[in-house]
Motif scaffolding. Structure first.
Motif, PDB file in Angstrom:
ATOM      1  N   GLY A 244       0.824  -1.207   0.000  1.00 44.30           N
ATOM      2  CA  GLY A 244       0.000   0.000   0.000  1.00 44.30           C
ATOM      3  C   GLY A 244       0.855   1.252   0.000  1.00 44.30           C
ATOM      4  N   LYS A 245       0.587   2.159   0.940  1.00 47.14           N
ATOM      5  CA  LYS A 245       1.309   3.429   1.007  1.00 47.14           C
ATOM      6  C   LYS A 245       2.607   3.326   1.796  1.00 47.14           C
ATOM      7  N   GLY A 246       2.933   2.139   2.311  1.00 45.93           N
ATOM      8  CA  GLY A 246       4.164   1.974   3.050  1.00 45.93           C
ATOM      9  C   GLY A 246       3.955   1.972   4.553  1.00 45.93           C
ATOM     10  N   PRO A 247       5.045   1.991   5.317  1.00 45.03           N
ATOM     11  CA  PRO A 247       4.951   1.756   6.764  1.00 45.03           C
ATOM     12  C   PRO A 247       4.665   2.984   7.617  1.00 45.03           C
ATOM     13  N   GLU A 248       4.557   4.173   7.022  1.00 44.04           N
ATOM     14  CA  GLU A 248       4.359   5.365   7.838  1.00 44.04           C
ATOM     15  C   GLU A 248       3.084   5.248   8.677  1.00 44.04           C
ATOM     16  N   GLY A 249       3.225   5.513   9.975  1.00 44.22           N
ATOM     17  CA  GLY A 249       2.090   5.460  10.881  1.00 44.22           C
ATOM     18  C   GLY A 249       1.703   4.074  11.332  1.00 44.22           C
ATOM     19  N   THR A 250       2.494   3.064  10.968  1.00 46.88           N
ATOM     20  CA  THR A 250       2.193   1.688  11.364  1.00 46.88           C
ATOM     21  C   THR A 250       3.251   1.184  12.337  1.00 46.88           C
ATOM     22  N   ALA A 251       2.992   0.023  12.905  1.00 47.41           N
ATOM     23  CA  ALA A 251       3.946  -0.633  13.794  1.00 47.41           C
ATOM     24  C   ALA A 251       4.375  -1.954  13.165  1.00 47.41           C
ATOM     25  N   PRO A 252       5.594  -2.411  13.460  1.00 42.11           N
ATOM     26  CA  PRO A 252       6.054  -3.658  12.867  1.00 42.11           C
ATOM     27  C   PRO A 252       5.568  -4.884  13.626  1.00 42.11           C
ATOM     28  N   ARG A 253       5.647  -6.018  12.997  1.00 43.49           N
ATOM     29  CA  ARG A 253       5.555  -7.297  13.695  1.00 43.49           C
ATOM     30  C   ARG A 253       6.890  -7.553  14.380  1.00 43.49           C
ATOM     31  N   SER A 254       6.855  -8.181  15.544  1.00 42.92           N
ATOM     32  CA  SER A 254       8.067  -8.457  16.309  1.00 42.92           C
ATOM     33  C   SER A 254       8.236  -9.966  16.439  1.00 42.92           C
TER      34      SER A 254
END
Length: 341
Positions: A244-254
């Motif tokens: 989509g629009k990329g990772p801005e404003g999201t959190a990663p999987r750990s």
């Protein structure tokens, strides 16, 4: 949750020169030792089919896409090995050679001090970049091998083929330790000494920084789809969603398994499967794209180690994982289909 079931051990050997790097491609596995000895092994059997030395020691080893050539890079230069006859071309330039990246089966870019050199498979120089501000730390090809991204202190610079001066510059004040370019060509990412990941959108230079890592980020890799980026820099492996629009404003999987991450490698294909290694000797297999953002995942399988730290790992095709430990052990594991690790 991880399971105690082990993937079958295909072969297990030991080498004298403690491994620091491993490359795998097709039917070959190449392992580089700290003192510069490189062993080229049959991926299915573990039999040695070639060997060469890089004076001054080795840092990385990389195989060409057709598994016909191996390049090793190190503190004093680089070496190219040819499979057909074992011919080895060694360049003791005295310049720090941190990395190499194959464009195709005929061309390889090699970091050499503050420049990147593009070579043919005989070691002949095709072209070179102008000097960067400091030592080149990593390289990556873009646009199906038509553009070369070069990381050095302060910026990532992109060069078209046979152009000494950069055609695009992506600045960031800091030391870049690792470079990853999405196979889609949309994103350029650097892992940094300042414990961050810096991201540029290739088409317009839009920027984003993922900060807050407890340690420097020195391992950074996209999967084959270009939608998932795995990184070290913390006890957990972090996996960022670039769809989509990329990772801005999201959190990663750990991904929680290791105390310190020492190796990362996506399984070939776009199935979202990742292998990781740690300084405690463990090797873990993951469905790294499962769950939602912010999910904390556990490995679907852990592989028996040797007790020493994992030096490197890589996939020789989708069903064979090669692992090297610091104590000199090298093993391969047969891994089931993508749908059932």
């Amino acid at each position: 949750m991880s399971t105690a079931v082990q993937s079958p051990l295909a072969w297990d050997i030991s080498v004298d020169d403690a491994p620091v790097a491993l490359g795998a491609r097709g039917d070959l596995v190449a392992v580089a030792g700290a003192e510069g000895t490189v062993k080229v092994l049959d991926a299915a059997l573990g039999a040695e089919i070639g060997a060469f030395d890089l004076p001054g020691g080795a840092l990385k080893v990389t195989l060409s896409p057709d598994a016909g050539h191996v390049v090793a890079t190190g503190p004093m230069g680089y070496a190219l090995w040819r499979r057909t006859d074992g011919r080895t071309t060694v360049r003791e330039s005295g310049a720090w050679s941190a990395a190499a990246a194959w464009s195709d089966a005929e061309r390889v870019a090699v970091a050499s001090g503050r420049r990147a050199l593009v070579l043919d498979t005989d070691g002949g120089e095709l072209w070179r970049t102008e000097p960067a501000a400091s030592t080149v730390t990593d390289l990556a090809w873009m646009r199906q091998g038509r553009r070369l991204a070069v990381a050095a202190y302060g910026a990532v610079r992109c060069h078209e083929r046979h152009t000494e001066k950069p055609v695009a510059t992506y600045p960031y004040v800091g030391s870049h330790l690792a470079l990853a370019v999405a196979p889609t060509g949309r994103w350029i990412c650097s892992g940094n000494q300042d414990a961050s990941i810096h991201i540029w959108r290739a088409r317009d230079g839009g920027e984003l920084t993922m900060s807050g890592y407890p340690e420097k980020v020195s391992r950074l890799t996209f999967d084959d789809s270009g939608f998932w980026l795995a990184a070290d820099g913390a006890p957990d492996v972090t996996v960022w969603d670039f769809s989509g629009k990329g990772p801005e404003g999201t959190a990663p999987r750990s991904l929680r398994c290791h105390e310190t991450v020492t190796a990362l490698a996506w399984r070939p294909g776009a199935g979202g499967h990742l292998a990781s290694g740690g300084d405690d000797g463990t090797v873990a297999l993951w469905h790294a794209t499962a769950g939602r953002a912010q999910a904390r995942l556990r490995p679907v399988r852990e592989l028996d180690g040797t007790g020493a730290a994992v030096a490197a790992l890589g996939w020789a095709g989708p069903h064979l994982l090669a692992v090297a430990w610091r104590d000199g052990r090298i093993r391969t594991y047969g891994v089931p289909s993508r749908t059932s690790l």
